[in-house]
Design a protein around this motif. Structure first.
Motif, PDB file in Angstrom:
ATOM      1  N   UNK A 385       7.338  -1.485  -7.287  1.00  0.00           N
ATOM      2  CA  UNK A 385       8.344  -1.650  -8.074  1.00  0.00           C
ATOM      3  C   UNK A 385       9.499  -1.096  -7.851  1.00  0.00           C
ATOM      4  N   UNK A 386       8.829   0.733  -7.628  1.00  0.00           N
ATOM      5  CA  UNK A 386       9.685   1.400  -7.557  1.00  0.00           C
ATOM      6  C   UNK A 386      10.253   1.870  -5.844  1.00  0.00           C
ATOM      7  N   UNK A 387       9.582   1.720  -5.537  1.00  0.00           N
ATOM      8  CA  UNK A 387      10.530   2.150  -4.202  1.00  0.00           C
ATOM      9  C   UNK A 387      10.305   0.800  -3.102  1.00  0.00           C
ATOM     10  N   UNK A 388       9.925  -0.388  -3.443  1.00  0.00           N
ATOM     11  CA  UNK A 388       9.927  -1.457  -2.654  1.00  0.00           C
ATOM     12  C   UNK A 388       8.607  -1.704  -2.150  1.00  0.00           C
ATOM     13  N   UNK A 389       8.842  -2.317  -0.826  1.00  0.00           N
ATOM     14  CA  UNK A 389       7.658  -2.959   0.127  1.00  0.00           C
ATOM     15  C   UNK A 389       7.021  -1.837   0.663  1.00  0.00           C
ATOM     16  N   UNK A 390       8.455  -0.914   1.161  1.00  0.00           N
ATOM     17  CA  UNK A 390       8.408   0.585   1.877  1.00  0.00           C
ATOM     18  C   UNK A 390       7.957   1.400   1.099  1.00  0.00           C
ATOM     19  N   UNK A 391       7.316   0.960  -0.428  1.00  0.00           N
ATOM     20  CA  UNK A 391       6.311   2.547  -1.008  1.00  0.00           C
ATOM     21  C   UNK A 391       5.706   3.619  -0.594  1.00  0.00           C
ATOM     22  N   UNK A 392       5.079   2.619   1.346  1.00  0.00           N
ATOM     23  CA  UNK A 392       4.367   4.260   1.600  1.00  0.00           C
ATOM     24  C   UNK A 392       5.052   5.242   2.221  1.00  0.00           C
ATOM     25  N   UNK A 393       6.237   4.726   2.448  1.00  0.00           N
ATOM     26  CA  UNK A 393       7.165   5.552   3.216  1.00  0.00           C
ATOM     27  C   UNK A 393       8.581   6.271   2.473  1.00  0.00           C
ATOM     28  N   UNK A 394       8.990   5.931   0.865  1.00  0.00           N
ATOM     29  CA  UNK A 394      10.144   6.093   0.676  1.00  0.00           C
ATOM     30  C   UNK A 394       9.495   7.306  -0.580  1.00  0.00           C
ATOM     31  N   UNK A 395       8.701   6.248  -1.021  1.00  0.00           N
ATOM     32  CA  UNK A 395       7.657   7.240  -2.495  1.00  0.00           C
ATOM     33  C   UNK A 395       7.485   8.654  -2.401  1.00  0.00           C
ATOM     34  N   UNK A 396       8.091   9.634  -2.440  1.00  0.00           N
ATOM     35  CA  UNK A 396       7.223  11.037  -3.194  1.00  0.00           C
ATOM     36  C   UNK A 396       5.815  11.643  -2.158  1.00  0.00           C
ATOM     37  N   UNK A 397       6.485  12.154  -1.515  1.00  0.00           N
ATOM     38  CA  UNK A 397       5.422  12.787  -0.361  1.00  0.00           C
ATOM     39  C   UNK A 397       4.088  13.538  -1.724  1.00  0.00           C
ATOM     40  N   UNK A 398       4.415  13.906  -2.786  1.00  0.00           N
ATOM     41  CA  UNK A 398       2.999  14.231  -3.643  1.00  0.00           C
ATOM     42  C   UNK A 398       2.233  13.108  -4.411  1.00  0.00           C
ATOM     43  N   UNK A 399       3.297  11.944  -4.220  1.00  0.00           N
ATOM     44  CA  UNK A 399       2.565  10.844  -4.877  1.00  0.00           C
ATOM     45  C   UNK A 399       1.647  10.083  -3.214  1.00  0.00           C
ATOM     46  N   UNK A 400       2.119   9.707  -2.506  1.00  0.00           N
ATOM     47  CA  UNK A 400       1.452   9.602  -1.545  1.00  0.00           C
ATOM     48  C   UNK A 400       0.541  10.133  -1.234  1.00  0.00           C
ATOM     49  N   UNK A 401       0.872  11.188  -1.402  1.00  0.00           N
ATOM     50  CA  UNK A 401      -0.555  12.661  -0.825  1.00  0.00           C
ATOM     51  C   UNK A 401      -2.257  11.860  -2.347  1.00  0.00           C
ATOM     52  N   UNK A 402      -1.508  11.562  -2.843  1.00  0.00           N
ATOM     53  CA  UNK A 402      -3.048  11.263  -4.231  1.00  0.00           C
ATOM     54  C   UNK A 402      -3.174   9.654  -3.519  1.00  0.00           C
ATOM     55  N   UNK A 403      -2.142   9.363  -3.170  1.00  0.00           N
ATOM     56  CA  UNK A 403      -2.696   7.872  -2.249  1.00  0.00           C
ATOM     57  C   UNK A 403      -3.320   8.105  -1.295  1.00  0.00           C
ATOM     58  N   UNK A 404      -3.298   9.054  -0.575  1.00  0.00           N
ATOM     59  CA  UNK A 404      -3.421   8.825   0.726  1.00  0.00           C
ATOM     60  C   UNK A 404      -4.996   9.622   0.886  1.00  0.00           C
ATOM     61  N   UNK A 405      -5.108  10.994   0.441  1.00  0.00           N
ATOM     62  CA  UNK A 405      -5.884  11.375  -0.243  1.00  0.00           C
ATOM     63  C   UNK A 405      -7.033  12.047  -1.073  1.00  0.00           C
ATOM     64  N   UNK A 406      -6.426  11.480  -2.542  1.00  0.00           N
ATOM     65  CA  UNK A 406      -6.847  11.843  -3.540  1.00  0.00           C
ATOM     66  C   UNK A 406      -8.205  11.002  -3.540  1.00  0.00           C
ATOM     67  N   UNK A 407      -9.228  12.116  -4.416  1.00  0.00           N
ATOM     68  CA  UNK A 407     -10.467  11.560  -4.833  1.00  0.00           C
ATOM     69  C   UNK A 407     -11.317  11.889  -6.691  1.00  0.00           C
ATOM     70  N   UNK A 408     -11.355  11.110  -7.173  1.00  0.00           N
ATOM     71  CA  UNK A 408     -11.414  11.057  -8.035  1.00  0.00           C
ATOM     72  C   UNK A 408     -12.328  11.878  -8.651  1.00  0.00           C
ATOM     73  N   UNK A 409     -11.935  12.334  -9.889  1.00  0.00           N
ATOM     74  CA  UNK A 409     -13.279  13.801  -9.984  1.00  0.00           C
ATOM     75  C   UNK A 409     -14.190  12.486 -11.436  1.00  0.00           C
ATOM     76  N   UNK A 410     -13.702  11.478 -11.543  1.00  0.00           N
ATOM     77  CA  UNK A 410     -14.693  11.262 -12.415  1.00  0.00           C
ATOM     78  C   UNK A 410     -14.513   9.083 -12.695  1.00  0.00           C
ATOM     79  N   UNK A 411     -14.720   8.513 -13.030  1.00  0.00           N
ATOM     80  CA  UNK A 411     -14.751   7.097 -13.099  1.00  0.00           C
ATOM     81  C   UNK A 411     -13.207   6.537 -13.853  1.00  0.00           C
TER      82      UNK A 411
END
Length: 505
Positions: A385-411
């Motif tokens: 909704x914020x960055x359109x269908x190319x969100x995986x390219x246009x979104x800020x790098x810190x958010x993309x890092x959480x999307x692709x590499x972030x691991x949950x510490x709790x449920x």
């Protein structure tokens, strides 16, 4: 075309001319050649001089021509010969001995004003847009193939100013209604830009102009270029580093995916029983020959012997079903023949848990508004909704890092961001912040939305200190933020300060 007109500017009457075409310096000759080729009967005049002592003669020359061509450089110079600008420069100590004549371009009422390559009226040549907006014309055209050039939105503002598109031609109104919302990166900013600019734009595609202009067929020619040895060595070096970095990134993602998969298998606790009694040992395969046995405690047992062997069982698991491994037979380990028995092993499989979920399972978005600060958890639908269908390219790098590499510490671990700031007196200076990860509040780490709401509602301190990513900090008065929230919600038609999933707090 008439030689004079009663339409005046100020107290003086203006002469009436047909049309004025403004060009960049580089395209003046091209426009003049095209004009003569298209309509030989038209009389064209290239206006190259500024205002001078024979301004009346210059006005007559402009009126007698069908088309007047000039450049942006000339237009920028003649802005200094505008009587209105001279009057606003303030009173002088002494009366001027010699009066400055007004530019001839302002003494003519034009039938049509055409600005070619209109993006040049933007950030770099805003004085041109100012002068173009002061010319008197019945019709105004801004022709450009790149409405937004290197100057960004200032290029569009320059065109609107030349078109006299009130009220958007006013700098403060354009910045408040168009520029600031667009630069914030929100979807509303993009929608507002399209809505406000669309009535002033008319786009011609190849399909609509093919009947008027006979364009030649497109030809493609491939011209291979050989790099010098030094450039080739540098290119190969950069290419090798890029490939190595990509390989390392893919390997890291595979390891993280494997880690999530292994951690989500649940209780594999039904492991192989220890050897009991008279040499009984569990095995998932039978073989013959002498050698050393290697066993895997997972779903598939395997025997690796120096001789040839045949597999006696396999393990399969899908979607949480049980996996069966085994078979009956004889296995020879270190010269001893041992009996093998069948045993069932159950493995529970499930999808890996992601820090940024791919869907919300039909639930409404979670949000919390306090003091004009809007907080929400990051999800893939939110990024779309914020960055359109190319969100995986246009979104800020810190958010993309959480999307692709972030691991949950709790449920219940979530990535909470400051989505936007609803401008109010209590949050002056923070209006430009958007989509920044919230790290802590008053020294307490924020791990999810519920924790954030609990910290805000239970705040006993005089100040709310919110630490965002990159050590950016938002400090608000706790009492003022709490008292200003209802009026901010009413102003923006928001029914409640929090979503339904947070109302029980």
């Amino acid at each position: 075309r008439s030689s004079s007109s009663s339409r005046g500017r100020g107290a003086g009457a203006k002469s009436k001319a047909s049309r004025d075409v403004l060009n960049p310096e580089q395209t003046l000759e091209e426009s003049s050649t095209a004009l003569h080729a298209a309509r030989a009967a038209l009389t064209a005049l290239e206006h190259q001089q500024g205002a001078n002592t024979v301004a009346n003669q210059a006005v007559q020359e402009l009126v007698q021509a069908d088309v007047v061509l000039t450049t942006y450089n000339v237009l920028g110079q003649e802005v200094h010969f505008n009587l209105d600008n001279l009057r606003t420069q303030g009173s002088l100590r002494h009366v001027k001995r010699y009066q400055v004549p007004e530019t001839p371009l302002l003494q003519v009422a034009w039938h049509r004003l055409v600005l070619d390559e209109a993006q040049h009226c933007g950030k770099g040549l805003n004085i041109v847009a100012q002068m173009a907006g002061q010319l008197v014309a019945d019709r105004r055209w801004c022709v450009t193939g790149t409405p937004i050039g290197p100057g960004g939105l200032q290029d569009i503002f320059g065109s609107l100013r030349a078109l006299q598109a009130h009220p958007l031609s006013t700098p403060n109104i354009f910045r408040r209604l168009v520029s600031d919302p667009y630069m914030s990166g929100s979807y509303d900013g993009h929608r507002r830009l399209r809505t406000l600019i669309k009535p002033y734009m008319w786009r011609n595609s190849k399909a609509t102009t093919s009947g008027d202009i006979q364009l030649p067929a497109r030809t493609l020619a491939v011209a291979p270029l050989a790099m010098p040895s030094l450039e080739r060595a540098f290119y190969d070096h950069v290419l090798g580093e890029a490939r190595s970095a990509r390989t390392a990134l893919l390997r890291q993602q595979q390891e993280q995916q494997q880690h999530l998969t292994d951690g989500g298998q649940g209780d594999v606790g039904q492991r192989t029983k220890q050897e009991k009694g008279k040499g009984k040992q569990r095995a998932g395969a039978s073989g013959s020959g002498s050698g050393t046995q290697k066993q895997d405690a997972g779903a598939d047992g395997a025997n690796d012997a120096d001789g040839a062997g045949s597999t006696g069982g396999n393990g399969r698991g899908r979607g949480g079903r049980g996996a069966k491994a085994g078979g009956k037979g004889q296995v020879k380990v270190q010269g001893q023949e041992l009996a093998a028995e069948e045993e069932e092993v159950t493995i529970r499989l499930k999808a890996p848990v992601r820090l940024v979920p791919f869907h919300t399972e039909g639930k409404p978005p979670s949000y919390f508004v306090h003091g004009g600060l809007v907080f929400t958890p990051v999800t893939v639908p939110y990024l779309k909704s914020e960055y359109g269908k190319d969100y995986d390219f246009d979104a800020p790098i810190p958010l993309l890092n959480q999307l692709f590499n972030g691991l949950p510490e709790a449920p219940d671990h979530q990535v909470v961001v400051l989505s936007q700031v609803l401008a109010a007196e209590v949050n002056i200076g923070y209006e430009e912040l958007h989509n920044l990860k919230v790290e802590s509040l008053n020294g307490e780490r924020v791990t999810n939305m519920r924790r954030l709401v609990q910290l805000v509602d239970g705040c006993k301190s005089e100040w709310l200190s919110i630490v965002l990513e990159n050590f950016q900090t938002v400090v608000l008065s706790a009492a003022k933020a709490r008292s200003a929230t209802p009026s901010i919600l009413e102003m923006h038609c928001i029914p409640c300060d929090r979503s339904s999933d947070l109302k029980d707090l």
